[in-house]
Design an enzyme around this catalytic site. Structure first.
Site, PDB file in Angstrom:
ATOM      1  N   HIS A 376      30.580   3.975  80.885  1.00 29.37           N
ATOM      2  CA  HIS A 376      31.890   3.775  80.966  1.00 29.37           C
ATOM      3  C   HIS A 376      32.824   4.523  81.674  1.00 29.37           C
ATOM      4  CE1 HIS A 376      31.967  -0.005  78.623  1.00 29.37           C
ATOM      5  NE2 HIS A 376      30.699   0.272  78.149  1.00 29.37           N
ATOM      6  N   LYS A 573      48.246   0.775  76.980  1.00 31.10           N
ATOM      7  CA  LYS A 573      46.722   1.211  77.039  1.00 31.10           C
ATOM      8  C   LYS A 573      46.930   2.808  76.405  1.00 31.10           C
ATOM      9  CE  LYS A 573      46.999   1.136  81.880  1.00 31.10           C
ATOM     10  NZ  LYS A 573      46.004   0.516  81.937  1.00 31.10           N
ATOM     11  N   LYS A 579      45.770   8.215  83.063  1.00 30.70           N
ATOM     12  CA  LYS A 579      46.426   6.926  83.391  1.00 30.70           C
ATOM     13  C   LYS A 579      47.875   7.063  83.850  1.00 30.70           C
ATOM     14  CE  LYS A 579      43.541   5.054  79.574  1.00 30.70           C
ATOM     15  NZ  LYS A 579      42.826   3.570  80.067  1.00 30.70           N
ATOM     16  N   THR A 681      40.606  -3.518  81.663  1.00 29.36           N
ATOM     17  CA  THR A 681      40.593  -4.798  81.306  1.00 29.36           C
ATOM     18  C   THR A 681      42.062  -5.200  80.822  1.00 29.36           C
ATOM     19  OG1 THR A 681      39.748  -4.265  78.843  1.00 29.36           O
ATOM     20  CG2 THR A 681      38.106  -5.074  80.461  1.00 29.36           C
TER      21      THR A 681
END
Ligand code: IMP
Length: 844
Positions: A376, A573, A579, A681
């Site tokens: 992942h 998120k 990010k 996602t």
């Protein structure tokens, strides 16, 4: 009980007699609801609370799942089906009631049953606490996969830990994240069924003894261990449009004896109770780290705890129908959700070798053929390693087995690649120590790769990076092992449940086949050019925005005015440097500065939403939350921004909050540094709900861009290749000096513009961006991002065209259903087939 079941299946007539009690009509549901209020909860109309209403409805809905659930298990046994076991430390399920109602197709009946009593279904649903047994993407993926496995009638089981405390609740106090424990089981959990009879011992510590096994070989025995018990709790997982109801089995730790009688007899009552409490701490709390390996003993014990219990359960089930292990891989597929359960490889070997007396070669062949591993992340800090010292203490026999696996593996490597000791060092399961720098450790990803027959990444780019970079040596050695399985989301939760208005509009236009075949959404394409449909779409999106405004009003008690016409720009998120919430925030400050300098400037009004938790120990991420709130405070209170710019931080991001954000979002921020986000996602959830994406060429964004077309997405920034090229000579200072708007922002932060009472408060952020080398290329991508946001604003001015793009985004999301992902796993990794359940013809 068995007579009841037999009579039920004798004829369809009997089934309908059953249906009249546990039936799917509004009347039957209402009766069941009232019965549970009275007989399960012992409440009457004078004492009933919101919680009672929720619990009564949950029990009524659960009753309707139970018969299907039992039939499903029976069907799998009769079919002698191959089972899939999805092993995951995290299952981020969120709420269950709404999802169960949608999957049972009971929404209208429930609504009518409750309205008749004066209750609103939506209000009752709001009472349910989230099951927050996960940190983010990995845990939510596991939850989507369970939904898809059940919907595809695959004999699948989720196995994990029943944490007493899930991911912490986030409060924002004076702009700072404050963590509160998530006591989610406080009022009981109507969806789980305790199975006190399903109880397995799990051993730790102790020592290993060797003895001759009589066949001229040496046998091993793990002795003098400390034992904890794992007790099962089952949650039903209903499929949509099928009768299959699968199982999520979560393990809870119990002391192996109520008290330690040794202490007890010596009169040390406190020690006796303490050892019981310590055993039970194993499943007490979820580690709140996303993409970070903690290295703590308790974490290792958690990992082994659920793996050991799960494998005992799998083998017990297998042995019901088989006497030998020859067919084990034909009947059992085990998927490791990241390396967290990778100790399963050593544990399965231990069981085969030490308990079943299977020779090494055979044991290894069976293990490899059974297990597959999903990677992942490529972030180095997330790659699990356990020190040899800790692993040897907690799981001494497993350490021996890992050394043996490594011995056999490296022997083969040396044969295939002679005189290449550097390669041997790189692929070894054991990382050699560097004195004063790192201890000798076991690399769990290497163990997972070597012990699996398939290794997959979670988006095309991510899998390429694994093969090209992180696992390059392994990919060259075993090219056939590596596959891509791009992640997906379930459209049942992420459209049907969370955005019923949009779901209805879509169904009116193209029918409801998209519920089980998301590629059907392509039928929306012609509607993008239909002005009437566009208007209806716009109206539904506006209603979604109004609901989001309501969430803001509840949070800020109407103190924050949001322009409902403004562009709803969302980044929700985990808070993490890679990010790049900072990049988004710098854009907000850019707009603010432009307004300050030119108060009459004509800009497209925007409301920028942030939401997300930071790991409690991740100081810089917590400081980023503080900066977002500080900037929001200044911007929202400056008259110059009135009706044109708002920055909102929504506290306590979780599944149920995401379900309110997605329908109201118009712009989806997916702006991670290229090469860092494995898939994402959230990007899919937004696009499915008609938001346009602004994003980098990272993770699944690339595939989203391929699907929706470059005209319908806003792509900017450095690519993976460009970053690799820039990296060796990257100097963030160059950007600081050459870009006046960026320079102004960083100077404002440095001078304490956003922290007047503590001017140096945000200096660590500046330090990481400038002195620290800006590892995530925020400054390098700033200008491209701001220019891209200008294209976004320009596009938003033409609402008709924007809506057209919005419809096309939803229309092109077919690939991103987790049904597609699971079908791919089923075909090429698990080799399992659907086993549909038929409630009428199935006999007991
Ligand atoms: P497990 O697979 O042993 O965990 O059992 C789960 C459920 O499957 C049980 O509650 C039973 O309803 C059903 N079941 C267990 N064993 C059998 C069997 O041998 N034949 C049919 N159904 C079974």
């Amino acid at each position: 009980m068995s007579e009841v079941k037999t009579s039920l299946s004798e004829s369809a007539a009997n089934l309908s007699a059953y249906e009249s009690y546990h039936g799917l009509t509004a009347e039957a549901i209402q009766r069941s609801f009232l019965d549970h209020l009275e007989f399960t909860l012992a409440k009457d109309r004078f004492t009933v609370t919101h919680l009672d209403q929720y619990l009564a409805l949950a029990y009524a809905v659960r009753d309707r799942l139970i018969e299907r659930w039992l039939r499903t298990q029976d069907t799998y046994y009769r079919a002698d089906a191959k089972r899939v076991y999805y092993l995951s430390m995290e299952f981020l399920m969120g709420r269950t009631l709404g999802n169960a109602i949608v999957n049972l197709n009971l929404k209208e009946e429930c609504r009518r049953a409750l309205l008749d009593l004066g209750y609103r279904l939506e209000d009752i649903q709001e009472t349910e606490p989230d099951a927050g047994l996960g940190n983010g993407g990995l845990g939510r993926l596991a939850a989507c996969f369970l939904d898809s496995m059940a919907t595809l009638a695959l004999p699948g089981y989720g196995y994990g830990i029943r944490y007493e405390y899930g991911i912490f609740n986030q409060e924002i106090k004076d702009g700072e994240q404050v963590e509160q424990p998530d006591n989610w089981l406080r009022y009981g959990n109507p969806w789980e069924i305790a199975r006190p009879e399903v109880l397995y011992p799990v051993h730790y510590y102790g020592e290993v003894v060797q003895f001759p096994n009589g066949n001229g070989k040496i046998a091993h025995k793990w002795i003098k261990t400390e034992t904890v018990l794992a007790m099962a709790y089952d949650t039903p997982i209903p499929g949509y449009g099928v009768q299959n109801v699968n199982t999520l089995r979560l393990w809870s730790s119990k002391a192996s004896r109520e008290f330690d009688f040794h202490h007890f007899n010596e009169g040390d009552y406190i020690s006796a109770v303490r050892s019981k409490t310590e055993s039970e701490t194993i499943s007490k709390v979820l580690y709140p780290n996303d993409n970070r390996h903690s290295g703590k003993e308790l974490r290792l014990k958690q990992e082994y705890f659920f793996v050991a219990a799960t494998l005992q359960d799998i083998i017990r089930r297998y042995k019901k129908t088989r006497k030998t292990f020859d067919e084990f891989p034909d009947k059992v597929a085990i998927q490791l959700n990241d390396t967290h359960p990778a100790i399963a490889i050593a544990e399965l070997m231990r069981i085969f070798l030490d308990e079943e007396n299977i020779p090494w070669e055979k044991a290894w062949e069976l293990t490899q053929a059974t297990i597959a591993y999903t990677n992942h992340t490529v972030l180095p800090e997330a790659l699990e390693k356990w020190t040899v010292e800790l692993l040897g203490k907690v799981l001494p026999r497993h350490l021996e087995i890992i050394y043996d696996i490594n011995y056999h593996f490296l022997r083969d490597v040396r044969v295939r690649y002679p005189n290449n000791e550097e390669l041997v060092q790189r692929v070894s399961l054991v990382e050699e120590p560097v004195p004063g720098i790192r201890p000798k450790s076991i690399r769990m990803a290497n163990l997972a790769i070597v012990g699996s027959h398939r290794v997959n990444g979670v988006a095309a780019l991510h899998t390429e990076i694994l093969k090209r970079d992180l696992f390059r040596d392994f990919a060259l050695m075993f090219p056939e092992k590596f596959e891509n399985k791009t992640n997906g989301i379930t459209q049942r939760r992420w459209l049907a449940c969370c955005n019923p208005q949009l779901a209805s509009l879509i169904t009116e236009a193209i029918g409801d086949k998209w519920m089980t075949d998301l590629y059907e959404m392509e039928k929306l394409i012609p509607f993008a050019d239909d002005p009437g449909f566009r208007q209806a779409w716009q109206k539904v999106k506006q209603d979604g925005k109004d609901i989001l405004i309501e969430v803001v009003n509840q949070t800020w008690k109407h103190k924050l005015r949001i322009d409902k016409q403004s562009l709803f720009d969302c980044q929700v998120k985990r808070i993490h440097e890679y990010k790049r919430q900072l990049l988004n925030l710098f854009h907000a400050i850019t707009l603010y500065n432009r307004l300050r300098h030119q108060p009459n400037l004509d800009i497209v009004p925007r409301t920028i939403f942030f939401s997300g938790k930071a790991a409690p120990g991740y100081r810089l991420a917590k400081l980023i939350i503080r900066l977002i709130n500080a900037v929001a405070d200044i911007i929202n209170h400056d008259v110059v921004t009135r009706d044109r710019l708002r920055v909102v931080f929504l506290p306590n991001y979780r599944v149920s909050l995401a379900e309110k954000i997605m329908p109201g979002a118009e712009l989806s921020e997916q702006i991670s540094t290229a090469g860092m986000e494995a898939s994402g996602t959230g990007n899919m959830k937004f696009a499915l709900n008609g938001a346009l994406t602004i994003g980098t060429l990272d993770g699944a964004n690339i595939e989203i861009a391929e699907e929706v077309g470059r005209d319908n997405i806003f792509i900017f920034g450095l690519t993976v290749e460009e970053i690799a090229k820039l990296k060796p000579h990257y100097s963030p200072w160059d950007y600081f000096h050459s870009d006046p708007e960026l320079n102004e922002i960083l100077n404002m932060i440095g001078a304490g513009y956003f922290s007047p009472l503590d001017k140096e408060l945000f200096h660590p952020i500046l330090f990481s961006l400038l002195e620290g080398g800006d590892q995530y290329f925020v400054l390098a991508d700033y200008r491209a991002y701001v220019e891209c946001q200008e294209r976004v604003a320009q596009a938003y001015l033409d609402q008709d065209q924007w809506t057209r793009k919005s419809i096309l985004n939803t229309a092109k999301m077919g690939k991103f259903s987790s049904d597609r992902t699971i079908q791919e796993y089923a075909q090429s990794i698990w080799r399992v087939s659907p086993v549909p359940v038929n409630m009428v013809t199935c006999e007991v």
